[in-house]
Design an enzyme around this catalytic site. Structure first.
Site, short mmCIF file in Angstrom:
data_model
loop_
_atom_site.label_atom_id
_atom_site.label_comp_id
_atom_site.label_asym_id
_atom_site.label_seq_id
_atom_site.Cartn_x
_atom_site.Cartn_y
_atom_site.Cartn_z
N LYS A 1 -10.82 -4.70 10.28
CA LYS A 1 -9.54 -4.60 10.98
C LYS A 1 -9.35 -5.94 11.96
CE LYS A 1 -6.56 -2.37 9.89
NZ LYS A 1 -5.87 -2.34 8.70
N GLY B 1 0.81 -1.18 -0.02
CA GLY B 1 -0.15 -0.10 0.06
C GLY B 1 0.77 1.24 -0.07
#
Length: 345
Positions: free
Chosen positions: A163, A8
């Site tokens: 998450k 990312g």
């Protein structure tokens, strides 16, 4: 010095992580879903004072596809898995967040184990710790690294579930199939600090919204704060310190702060730049009404009036990590937005 894959690479936290790695002399390989973003990443690193040169390279890989990950991890000593979606609102389909978070984490871990990577550091979140259950202390507000969010609790939103499920999957993978590879996890609260370009994170976008006057008033919400530069430092220590293997680390400046307090801080410290910052804290009832039409208000409703507080005691005692203050992190975001000419745009 080591070769480190950062997933990312176009993200806010990832850019600060790469700056810290490059500053420490490591070779950095950044994964991008879209290779056309490489120029923007270079611009962010240069804005942060970095001079990557030949120490930085790029690979193309998508969290939802197997292609590219074997090449991405080839020859890497460490992997810092930072990539994960973080929207400003609540998506209609929770799988928009859960699938890339969980499946992407497992893809990265499988590729890393196959390549003989020494250690993976996963960027999780306080979202995987402090929701769906009461904390400790006399008022139930205290949380630490032993706590886990309950993903199917009524007040747990898709980002928090994503998450939690991704981190749970990472630990389960390591227990069953990790072999000699090691895992450490960093769990940041809301991440502020210097913006490095116009592509803003959700947290820094909140500061911009306050400075731009897009919020006539603020909801009664509280959250923890940490500076991206300190999150980057904690990743580096979690990557290299032997004692970090098998551990989670909360990344927080400590305690929690209200959005109203942040607004007051901006007005007090920034003068004319903060002239549009709201002065009013909205009654909860009005936020609930606004949530019928506004995604940002809808995301705030379950958090109204709730305090959730973490401590950096574990990271400090095991890794010697001490963060900047909440005030410094928030003001760094605001000052960088002003310096980049992004306030009012």
């Amino acid at each position: 010095m080591a070769t480190v894959l950062v997933t990312g690479g176009s993200g806010f936290i990832a850019a600060h992580v790469m700056l810290r790695l490059l500053g420490a002399g490591h070779e950095v390989r950044a994964s991008l879903r879209d290779p056309r973003r490489a120029a923007g990443v270079l611009a962010m690193l240069q804005a942060g004072g970095g001079t990557p040169g030949d120490a930085l390279s790029f690979v193309t890989a998508d969290l939802l596809e197997d292609a590219g990950w074997d090449r991405a991890v080839e020859g890497a000593d460490y992997v810092l898995h930072v990539a994960s979606p973080f929207p400003a609102g609540v998506p209609d389909d929770p799988d928009e967040l859960i699938r890339p978070a969980r499946e992407g984490t497992l893809r990265v871990l499988r590729a890393a184990r196959k390549a003989g990577v020494k250690r993976v550091v996963v960027t999780s979140s306080f979202a995987a710790i402090g929701y769906g259950h009461e904390g400790r202390g006399p008022d139930g507000t205290l949380y630490d690294e032993t706590d886990w969010t309950v993903p199917d609790a009524p007040d747990v939103q898709p980002y928090m579930a994503s998450k939690t499920l991704a981190e749970r999957a990472a630990w389960a993978f390591m227990a069953e199939k990790g072999g000699p590879m090691e895992l450490a996890v960093v769990n940041p609260v809301a991440v502020f600090g210097p913006a490095l370009g116009p592509d803003l994170s959700t947290s820094v976008s909140l500061i911009k919204a306050l400075l731009d006057g897009r919020l006539p008033a603020v909801p009664r919400i509280h959250f923890g704060v940490v500076d991206a530069r300190d999150v980057a430092e904690l990743h580096l220590r979690a990557m290299t310190e032997p004692v970090a293997a098998g551990q989670r680390f909360l990344a927080t400046a400590g305690g929690s702060v209200s959005l109203h307090t942040i607004a007051r801080l901006l007005r007090r410290e920034l003068g004319p730049v903060a002239r549009r910052v709201p002065r009013i804290e909205l009654p909860d009832m009005l936020v609930r009404l606004a949530a019928l039409a506004l995604p940002m208000a809808r995301a705030a409703v379950p958090q109204l009036g709730r305090r959730r507080e973490g401590s950096y005691a574990k990271a400090q005692s095991l890794l010697g990590w001490t963060p900047r203050s909440m005030e410094e992190a928030v003001l760094a975001s605001a000052e960088s937005l002003s310096a980049l000419g992004l306030v009012g745009r």
